[in-house]
Write an enzyme that holds these catalytic residues in place. Structure first.
Site, short mmCIF file in Angstrom:
data_model
loop_
_atom_site.label_atom_id
_atom_site.label_comp_id
_atom_site.label_asym_id
_atom_site.label_seq_id
_atom_site.Cartn_x
_atom_site.Cartn_y
_atom_site.Cartn_z
N GLN A 245 0.84 -1.20 0.00
CA GLN A 245 0.00 0.00 0.00
C GLN A 245 0.88 1.25 0.00
O GLN A 245 1.20 1.81 1.05
CB GLN A 245 -0.95 0.00 1.20
CG GLN A 245 -1.95 1.14 1.09
CD GLN A 245 -3.12 1.00 2.02
OE1 GLN A 245 -3.24 0.04 2.77
NE2 GLN A 245 -4.00 1.97 1.98
N PHE A 246 1.23 1.70 -1.21
CA PHE A 246 2.10 2.86 -1.33
C PHE A 246 1.47 4.13 -0.79
O PHE A 246 2.16 5.07 -0.44
CB PHE A 246 2.55 3.07 -2.79
CG PHE A 246 1.50 3.69 -3.67
CD1 PHE A 246 1.47 5.06 -3.86
CD2 PHE A 246 0.55 2.90 -4.31
CE1 PHE A 246 0.51 5.65 -4.67
CE2 PHE A 246 -0.41 3.46 -5.12
CZ PHE A 246 -0.44 4.85 -5.31
N THR A 247 0.15 4.15 -0.64
CA THR A 247 -0.52 5.36 -0.16
C THR A 247 -0.18 5.68 1.30
O THR A 247 -0.47 6.79 1.76
CB THR A 247 -2.05 5.27 -0.33
OG1 THR A 247 -2.54 4.16 0.41
CG2 THR A 247 -2.43 5.14 -1.80
#
Length: 147
Positions: A78-80
């Site tokens: 989850q790069f966010t």
């Protein structure tokens, strides 16, 4: 590396309607590699996660780890988690590792997790995923390991 750890009674990840990873009781780990992260950060983060004493013992006290309980570990990229909102209301993700490096570190983390723990499931890197979970407690812990 940044992570959000959730103690769950169950969790699953779907991609295009198909379940790609699923666990019963255990931990859901949302994972983000940041620029400058390397294998050392991944190993330190994994060691911390596996030893977190956030499961109840016989007295009901959070005193047992995932390794103690043998629960499942579901790891989802989850790069966010690297979102920067300092410039306004639209997040910037410049602190996240480049996609190729993020994938490499995610896969390294998963490989090491599978070597250290018997039940490891994953999402699908860079896919549009739907994550379902039943947060147990609720227990949700943000955890960051700096380069």
């Amino acid at each position: 590396m940044i992570s959000v750890i959730q103690r769950v009674s169950e969790a699953r990840v779907r991609v295009a309607g198909a379940v790609v990873g699923e666990i019963g009781p255990g931990l859901l780990v949302l994972l983000c590699a940041e620029r400058g992260d390397g294998e050392a950060q991944a190993e330190r983060l994994l060691a911390k996660i596996l030893k977190l004493r956030i499961f109840a013992d016989d007295a009901g006290k959070m005193n047992r780890s995932l390794q103690d309980t043998g629960g499942g570990l579901l790891v989802v990229s989850q790069f966010t988690l690297a979102a920067d909102l300092s410039g306004g209301n639209r997040p910037s993700f410049g602190a996240a590792a480049a996609p190729e490096e993020g994938r490499r570190l995610y896969e390294f983390f998963v490989e090491r997790a599978r070597a250290a723990h018997p039940r490891v499931e994953t999402g699908q890197f860079a896919a549009d995923m739907q994550v379902q979970l039943v947060n147990d407690g609720p227990v949700t812990i943000p955890l960051r390991v700096a380069p």
